[in-house]
Design a protein around this motif. Structure first.
Motif, PDB file in Angstrom:
ATOM      1  N   SER A   1      34.900  46.317  19.937  1.00 41.97           N
ATOM      2  CA  SER A   1      36.344  46.187  19.751  1.00 41.97           C
ATOM      3  C   SER A   1      36.836  45.081  20.666  1.00 41.97           C
ATOM      4  O   SER A   1      36.160  44.720  21.637  1.00 41.97           O
ATOM      5  CB  SER A   1      37.057  47.514  20.081  1.00 41.97           C
ATOM      6  OG  SER A   1      36.918  47.832  21.455  1.00 41.97           O
ATOM      7  N   PRO A   2      38.019  44.518  20.404  1.00 40.38           N
ATOM      8  CA  PRO A   2      38.548  43.461  21.273  1.00 40.38           C
ATOM      9  C   PRO A   2      38.804  43.987  22.680  1.00 40.38           C
ATOM     10  O   PRO A   2      39.022  45.175  22.894  1.00 40.38           O
ATOM     11  CB  PRO A   2      39.865  43.059  20.581  1.00 40.38           C
ATOM     12  CG  PRO A   2      39.740  43.551  19.188  1.00 40.38           C
ATOM     13  CD  PRO A   2      38.894  44.779  19.247  1.00 40.38           C
ATOM     14  N   ARG A   3      38.784  43.076  23.652  1.00 39.32           N
ATOM     15  CA  ARG A   3      39.058  43.424  25.034  1.00 39.32           C
ATOM     16  C   ARG A   3      40.365  42.784  25.495  1.00 39.32           C
ATOM     17  O   ARG A   3      40.688  41.660  25.122  1.00 39.32           O
ATOM     18  CB  ARG A   3      37.923  42.963  25.954  1.00 39.32           C
ATOM     19  CG  ARG A   3      36.629  43.742  25.777  1.00 39.32           C
ATOM     20  CD  ARG A   3      36.846  45.232  26.052  1.00 39.32           C
ATOM     21  NE  ARG A   3      35.604  45.977  26.044  1.00 39.32           N
ATOM     22  CZ  ARG A   3      35.073  46.559  24.962  1.00 39.32           C
ATOM     23  NH1 ARG A   3      35.697  46.466  23.805  1.00 39.32           N
ATOM     24  NH2 ARG A   3      33.953  47.247  25.059  1.00 39.32           N
ATOM     25  N   LYS A   4      41.076  43.528  26.321  1.00 44.87           N
ATOM     26  CA  LYS A   4      42.291  43.030  26.936  1.00 44.87           C
ATOM     27  C   LYS A   4      41.944  42.563  28.349  1.00 44.87           C
ATOM     28  O   LYS A   4      41.185  43.224  29.050  1.00 44.87           O
ATOM     29  CB  LYS A   4      43.355  44.130  26.977  1.00 44.87           C
ATOM     30  CG  LYS A   4      43.759  44.630  25.590  1.00 44.87           C
ATOM     31  CD  LYS A   4      44.595  45.880  25.680  1.00 44.87           C
ATOM     32  CE  LYS A   4      45.055  46.328  24.288  1.00 44.87           C
ATOM     33  NZ  LYS A   4      43.906  46.670  23.400  1.00 44.87           N
ATOM     34  N   ILE A   5      42.478  41.426  28.739  1.00 41.22           N
ATOM     35  CA  ILE A   5      42.266  40.893  30.083  1.00 41.22           C
ATOM     36  C   ILE A   5      43.612  40.713  30.744  1.00 41.22           C
ATOM     37  O   ILE A   5      44.508  40.051  30.202  1.00 41.22           O
ATOM     38  CB  ILE A   5      41.513  39.549  30.061  1.00 41.22           C
ATOM     39  CG1 ILE A   5      40.150  39.689  29.369  1.00 41.22           C
ATOM     40  CG2 ILE A   5      41.330  39.013  31.474  1.00 41.22           C
ATOM     41  CD1 ILE A   5      39.372  38.395  29.273  1.00 41.22           C
ATOM     42  N   ASN A   6      43.771  41.312  31.901  1.00 41.50           N
ATOM     43  CA  ASN A   6      44.989  41.178  32.686  1.00 41.50           C
ATOM     44  C   ASN A   6      44.574  40.962  34.129  1.00 41.50           C
ATOM     45  O   ASN A   6      44.033  41.868  34.772  1.00 41.50           O
ATOM     46  CB  ASN A   6      45.853  42.439  32.539  1.00 41.50           C
ATOM     47  CG  ASN A   6      47.184  42.310  33.258  1.00 41.50           C
ATOM     48  OD1 ASN A   6      47.233  42.251  34.478  1.00 41.50           O
ATOM     49  ND2 ASN A   6      48.266  42.264  32.491  1.00 41.50           N
ATOM     50  N   TRP A   7      44.778  39.725  34.615  1.00 42.12           N
ATOM     51  CA  TRP A   7      44.315  39.328  35.939  1.00 42.12           C
ATOM     52  C   TRP A   7      42.817  39.583  36.041  1.00 42.12           C
ATOM     53  O   TRP A   7      42.044  39.012  35.275  1.00 42.12           O
ATOM     54  CB  TRP A   7      45.118  40.046  37.023  1.00 42.12           C
ATOM     55  CG  TRP A   7      44.896  39.519  38.410  1.00 42.12           C
ATOM     56  CD1 TRP A   7      44.766  38.217  38.783  1.00 42.12           C
ATOM     57  CD2 TRP A   7      44.780  40.302  39.609  1.00 42.12           C
ATOM     58  NE1 TRP A   7      44.580  38.139  40.134  1.00 42.12           N
ATOM     59  CE2 TRP A   7      44.588  39.380  40.667  1.00 42.12           C
ATOM     60  CE3 TRP A   7      44.824  41.652  39.887  1.00 42.12           C
ATOM     61  CZ2 TRP A   7      44.430  39.788  41.996  1.00 42.12           C
ATOM     62  CZ3 TRP A   7      44.689  42.066  41.206  1.00 42.12           C
ATOM     63  CH2 TRP A   7      44.490  41.144  42.243  1.00 42.12           C
ATOM     64  N   ASN A   8      42.364  40.446  36.983  1.00 44.14           N
ATOM     65  CA  ASN A   8      40.931  40.709  37.159  1.00 44.14           C
ATOM     66  C   ASN A   8      40.463  41.964  36.433  1.00 44.14           C
ATOM     67  O   ASN A   8      39.346  42.429  36.689  1.00 44.14           O
ATOM     68  CB  ASN A   8      40.621  40.857  38.651  1.00 44.14           C
ATOM     69  CG  ASN A   8      40.878  39.587  39.422  1.00 44.14           C
ATOM     70  OD1 ASN A   8      40.556  38.502  38.962  1.00 44.14           O
ATOM     71  ND2 ASN A   8      41.473  39.711  40.597  1.00 44.14           N
ATOM     72  N   PHE A   9      41.307  42.493  35.570  1.00 47.30           N
ATOM     73  CA  PHE A   9      40.997  43.756  34.911  1.00 47.30           C
ATOM     74  C   PHE A   9      40.676  43.519  33.435  1.00 47.30           C
ATOM     75  O   PHE A   9      41.397  42.799  32.735  1.00 47.30           O
ATOM     76  CB  PHE A   9      42.177  44.729  35.032  1.00 47.30           C
ATOM     77  CG  PHE A   9      42.635  44.961  36.445  1.00 47.30           C
ATOM     78  CD1 PHE A   9      41.721  45.277  37.446  1.00 47.30           C
ATOM     79  CD2 PHE A   9      43.975  44.867  36.793  1.00 47.30           C
ATOM     80  CE1 PHE A   9      42.141  45.503  38.756  1.00 47.30           C
ATOM     81  CE2 PHE A   9      44.406  45.086  38.094  1.00 47.30           C
ATOM     82  CZ  PHE A   9      43.479  45.403  39.078  1.00 47.30           C
TER      83      PHE A   9
ATOM     84  N   HIS B   1      39.464  41.350  46.292  1.00 49.01           N
ATOM     85  CA  HIS B   1      40.239  41.571  45.074  1.00 49.01           C
ATOM     86  C   HIS B   1      39.489  42.565  44.198  1.00 49.01           C
ATOM     87  O   HIS B   1      38.288  42.755  44.357  1.00 49.01           O
ATOM     88  CB  HIS B   1      40.482  40.246  44.343  1.00 49.01           C
ATOM     89  CG  HIS B   1      39.214  39.541  43.963  1.00 49.01           C
ATOM     90  ND1 HIS B   1      38.490  38.790  44.872  1.00 49.01           N
ATOM     91  CD2 HIS B   1      38.533  39.482  42.795  1.00 49.01           C
ATOM     92  CE1 HIS B   1      37.414  38.298  44.263  1.00 49.01           C
ATOM     93  NE2 HIS B   1      37.420  38.711  43.003  1.00 49.01           N
ATOM     94  N   PRO B   2      40.168  43.213  43.251  1.00 52.08           N
ATOM     95  CA  PRO B   2      39.555  44.287  42.473  1.00 52.08           C
ATOM     96  C   PRO B   2      39.097  43.844  41.088  1.00 52.08           C
ATOM     97  O   PRO B   2      39.510  42.793  40.578  1.00 52.08           O
ATOM     98  CB  PRO B   2      40.711  45.277  42.333  1.00 52.08           C
ATOM     99  CG  PRO B   2      41.906  44.369  42.158  1.00 52.08           C
ATOM    100  CD  PRO B   2      41.631  43.154  43.027  1.00 52.08           C
ATOM    101  N   HIS B   3      38.246  44.666  40.476  1.00 52.02           N
ATOM    102  CA  HIS B   3      37.866  44.517  39.065  1.00 52.02           C
ATOM    103  C   HIS B   3      37.687  45.900  38.449  1.00 52.02           C
ATOM    104  O   HIS B   3      37.340  46.864  39.146  1.00 52.02           O
ATOM    105  CB  HIS B   3      36.531  43.772  38.922  1.00 52.02           C
ATOM    106  CG  HIS B   3      36.593  42.314  39.276  1.00 52.02           C
ATOM    107  ND1 HIS B   3      37.187  41.377  38.468  1.00 52.02           N
ATOM    108  CD2 HIS B   3      36.104  41.631  40.342  1.00 52.02           C
ATOM    109  CE1 HIS B   3      37.067  40.176  39.023  1.00 52.02           C
ATOM    110  NE2 HIS B   3      36.418  40.307  40.172  1.00 52.02           N
ATOM    111  N   ILE B   4      37.878  45.985  37.133  1.00 50.36           N
ATOM    112  CA  ILE B   4      37.479  47.157  36.353  1.00 50.36           C
ATOM    113  C   ILE B   4      36.916  46.681  35.020  1.00 50.36           C
ATOM    114  O   ILE B   4      37.227  45.578  34.546  1.00 50.36           O
ATOM    115  CB  ILE B   4      38.647  48.145  36.079  1.00 50.36           C
ATOM    116  CG1 ILE B   4      39.683  47.516  35.128  1.00 50.36           C
ATOM    117  CG2 ILE B   4      39.289  48.624  37.365  1.00 50.36           C
ATOM    118  CD1 ILE B   4      40.652  48.516  34.512  1.00 50.36           C
ATOM    119  N   GLY B   5      36.060  47.503  34.408  1.00 48.69           N
ATOM    120  CA  GLY B   5      35.675  47.331  33.011  1.00 48.69           C
ATOM    121  C   GLY B   5      34.752  46.182  32.673  1.00 48.69           C
ATOM    122  O   GLY B   5      34.578  45.855  31.500  1.00 48.69           O
ATOM    123  N   LEU B   6      34.125  45.577  33.678  1.00 46.44           N
ATOM    124  CA  LEU B   6      33.307  44.390  33.430  1.00 46.44           C
ATOM    125  C   LEU B   6      32.165  44.319  34.433  1.00 46.44           C
ATOM    126  O   LEU B   6      32.106  45.085  35.388  1.00 46.44           O
ATOM    127  CB  LEU B   6      34.172  43.127  33.572  1.00 46.44           C
ATOM    128  CG  LEU B   6      34.924  42.915  34.891  1.00 46.44           C
ATOM    129  CD1 LEU B   6      34.042  42.280  35.951  1.00 46.44           C
ATOM    130  CD2 LEU B   6      36.155  42.079  34.684  1.00 46.44           C
TER     131      LEU B   6
END
Length: 297
Positions: A247-255, A57-62
């Protein structure tokens, strides 16, 4: 008051009866320092032939951070990493602009069975690091500072605590520390550990003032004050936190991202990667190319 909030766990089934206690994100408290996601899994007993398997599975930004108290997990990723993490070590995978990985039961544990118990956390990357190149670093248990403070064993997983510094490199002020008390002990958590910090109880029980935190509870601590904690015999806990994110972070599934458009692009790119068997952004995992976790609707 030394506690600003108590967060109780929500139980989630990740499939095949694998239950986790999810602490962060919480609707009224999204993060503690850069920690935007906090899962506590196990202890779960696997009989011989029974396995824990998370498909690629993928990830970005973390950065994903795996820390085990018991058992073992085989980590493979699209960089070509293939290793087994065991208790006391830290797997630190920085997704940056994009990475794919899988987590499965190693062959020995698959054959013999195991008790699996650990923490999976995500720390958000600073905005100017969100599109960095993906990396993976394994820190063995013997490389992480471990010492006694008032009869409590302290292991510094990331950041600096009690003048001891972890070898983990992270581009944002962070603190992540494991605590273990074999007998009833009182330890004072310094107010200067981090501006934002929380204590999470893994096993046993911890008392802060008149508040008792049992297994699965996170106590978010007031800033800039020393906090005495009484730990019952056999208690394991972690401190997590750091500087507030810019700044706040948005989380959508693994992103995870500060920019919703980056998340939308990652979702589209993951669908394309599954259809193509891997892309430049989300390559296949060497040795684990046949399965993919589909994008949730």
């Amino acid at each position: 008051m030394r506690i600003s909030r108590i967060i109780d766990p929500r139980m989630h089934d990740l499939g095949a009866g694998f239950l986790v206690r999810r602490i962060l994100p919480f609707h009224a408290h999204k993060s503690v320092g850069p920690f935007v996601f906090f899962d506590h899994f196990g202890p779960t007993e696997y009989s011989p032939g029974s396995t824990f398997d998370v498909r690629p599975h993928p990830h970005i930004g973390l950065a994903t951070v795996t820390f085990l108290f018991d058992g073992a997990i085989r980590h493979r990723d699209s960089l070509g990493t293939d290793l087994v993490i065991e208790p006391g070590a830290v797997n630190w995978m920085t997704a940056g602009r994009g990475i794919v990985h899988s987590e499965r039961t190693p062959d020995t544990q698959r054959e013999n069975g195991q008790n699996l118990h650990g923490l999976q956390t995500w720390v958000a990357l600073p905005r100017d690091e969100e599109d960095s190149a993906p990396t993976f670093v394994h820190h063995s248990a013997d490389t992480l500072p471990e010492f006694l403070v008032d009869n409590v064993t302290v292991k510094v997983l990331a950041g600096t605590a009690w003048d001891k510094t972890s070898p983990v490199s992270f581009p944002w002020p962070i603190i992540y520390v494991a605590l273990e008390a074999t007998s009833e002990s009182e330890i004072v958590l310094p107010g200067d550990l981090a501006l934002e910090r929380a204590l999470y109880v893994v096993t046993g029980e911890a008392k802060i003032g008149d508040t008792i935190a049992g297994v699965g509870r996170m106590a978010v601590l007031e800033p800039n004050v020393d906090v005495p904690v009484v730990m019952a015999p056999g208690t394991k806990a972690v401190i997590c936190g750091g500087a507030p994110m810019e700044s706040p972070r948005k989380i959508n599934w693994n992103f995870v991202s500060s920019d919703a458009e980056k998340i939308a692009a990652a979702r589209a790119d993951w669908t394309a990667a599954i259809q193509a068997g891997g892309t430049a952004r989300f390559p296949a995992v060497p040795g684990d190319e046949d399965e993919w976790i589909p994008l949730p609707s």
